[in-house]
Design a protein around this motif. Structure first.
Motif, PDB file in Angstrom:
ATOM      1  N   ALA A  50       0.774  -1.243   0.000  1.00 12.42           N
ATOM      2  CA  ALA A  50       0.000   0.000   0.000  1.00 12.42           C
ATOM      3  C   ALA A  50       0.806   1.294   0.000  1.00 12.42           C
ATOM      4  CB  ALA A  50      -0.944  -0.010   1.200  1.00 12.42           C
ATOM      5  N   LEU A  51       2.105   1.254  -0.188  1.00 12.08           N
ATOM      6  CA  LEU A  51       2.910   2.470  -0.148  1.00 12.08           C
ATOM      7  C   LEU A  51       2.362   3.549  -1.084  1.00 12.08           C
ATOM      8  CD1 LEU A  51       5.459   3.948   0.882  1.00 12.08           C
ATOM      9  CD2 LEU A  51       6.673   2.957  -1.081  1.00 12.08           C
ATOM     10  N   LEU A  75      -2.287   5.846   5.611  1.00 14.84           N
ATOM     11  CA  LEU A  75      -3.575   5.303   6.028  1.00 14.84           C
ATOM     12  C   LEU A  75      -3.859   3.973   5.336  1.00 14.84           C
ATOM     13  CD1 LEU A  75      -6.055   5.548   7.790  1.00 14.84           C
ATOM     14  CD2 LEU A  75      -7.077   7.043   6.044  1.00 14.84           C
ATOM     15  N   ALA A  76      -3.524   3.868   4.085  1.00 13.25           N
ATOM     16  CA  ALA A  76      -3.710   2.600   3.370  1.00 13.25           C
ATOM     17  C   ALA A  76      -2.816   1.512   3.973  1.00 13.25           C
ATOM     18  CB  ALA A  76      -3.404   2.776   1.884  1.00 13.25           C
ATOM     19  N   VAL A  85      -4.015  -2.083   5.611  1.00 13.87           N
ATOM     20  CA  VAL A  85      -3.433  -3.390   5.302  1.00 13.87           C
ATOM     21  C   VAL A  85      -2.975  -4.057   6.601  1.00 13.87           C
ATOM     22  CG1 VAL A  85      -1.468  -4.559   4.192  1.00 13.87           C
ATOM     23  CG2 VAL A  85      -2.818  -2.858   2.922  1.00 13.87           C
ATOM     24  N   GLY A  86      -2.413  -3.283   7.502  1.00 14.86           N
ATOM     25  CA  GLY A  86      -2.037  -3.804   8.813  1.00 14.86           C
ATOM     26  C   GLY A  86      -3.233  -4.350   9.565  1.00 14.86           C
ATOM     27  N   LYS A 110      -8.860   4.917  -1.546  1.00 11.32           N
ATOM     28  CA  LYS A 110      -8.030   5.153  -2.728  1.00 11.32           C
ATOM     29  C   LYS A 110      -8.125   3.951  -3.659  1.00 11.32           C
ATOM     30  CE  LYS A 110      -5.077   8.689  -0.734  1.00 11.32           C
ATOM     31  NZ  LYS A 110      -3.714   9.175  -0.568  1.00 11.32           N
ATOM     32  N   SER A 111      -7.020   3.247  -3.954  1.00 12.60           N
ATOM     33  CA  SER A 111      -7.096   2.123  -4.893  1.00 12.60           C
ATOM     34  C   SER A 111      -7.391   0.787  -4.220  1.00 12.60           C
ATOM     35  CB  SER A 111      -5.793   2.022  -5.693  1.00 12.60           C
ATOM     36  OG  SER A 111      -4.733   1.585  -4.863  1.00 12.60           O
ATOM     37  N   HIS A 112      -7.577   0.778  -2.910  1.00 13.81           N
ATOM     38  CA  HIS A 112      -7.782  -0.482  -2.182  1.00 13.81           C
ATOM     39  C   HIS A 112      -9.258  -0.727  -1.865  1.00 13.81           C
ATOM     40  CE1 HIS A 112      -3.485  -0.181  -1.748  1.00 13.81           C
ATOM     41  NE2 HIS A 112      -3.473  -1.437  -1.354  1.00 13.81           N
TER      42      HIS A 112
END
Length: 135
Positions: A20-21, A26-27, A31-32, A121-123
Motif C-alpha cells: 500500500a505504499l 492510512l492505506a 493493510v495492517g 483510494k485504490s484499495h
C-alpha cells in the motif's frame, strides 16, 4: 494487542509497505488491520493461522506483494511505527473487520464470496460474511 517478535514486526511493516505504499500511510494502516484480523479470526480459512509470519506467508491465500521488490529490504522506523499502531489495536474503516483486500480500478460487490466493506483510494476491502462467525 498481539504478541509479536522483532522479525514479525519487520515482516508486517514490509508487507504493509509493499501492498500500500502508493496509497500512503492510512492505506498501509488498513493493510495492517487485515494482517492483524487474520491472526485473530477463527473461521475456516484462517483457523490455523496464529502468527504474523503465518499470515504473511500463508499459501494459498497469502499476499501477492511478497513477490514485489518493495517487500525486500529492511523496514523503516516509520513503517514499523505504523505496524505497531495496528498491533496495539488501532483500527481504520473500512478495514476494521476486513480479511481481504485488492487494488483495482473498480471494486466488486464481493471478493472470494465475501461482501464489500468499503474503499480507500485504490484499495477495496472485504469483510467476512456474517454467517461465517469469524469473530
Amino acid at each position: 494487542m498481539l504478541k509479536y517478535t522483532t522479525k514479525e514486526l519487520d515482516l508486517m511493516a514490509r508487507l504493509m509497505r509493499a501492498e500500500a505504499l502508493s496509497d500512503g500511510d492510512l492505506a498501509m494502516l488498513m493493510v495492517g488491520n487485515v494482517i492483524v484480523n487474520r491472526v485473530l479470526v477463527t473461521c475456516d480459512l484462517f483457523k490455523n493461522i496464529r502468527t504474523i509470519q503465518q499470515v504473511v506467508y500463508q499459501n494459498p491465500g497469502g499476499f501477492v506483494a511478497i513477490n514485489s521488490g518493495l517487500f525486500y529490504g529492511a523496514s523503516t522506523t516509520k513503517e514499523k511505527n505504523l505496524a505497531k499502531r495496528c498491533l496495539r489495536g488501532e483500527y481504520f474503516y473500512p478495514a476494521t473487520n476486513a480479511l481481504w483486500f485488492n487494488a483495482r480500478k473498480n471494486c466488486s460487490s464481493t471478493f472470494y464470496n465475501q461482501p464489500f466493506a468499503g474503499r480507500y483510494k485504490s484499495h477495496c476491502f472485504y469483510e467476512p460474511d456474517r454467517n461465517e462467525n469469524c469473530y
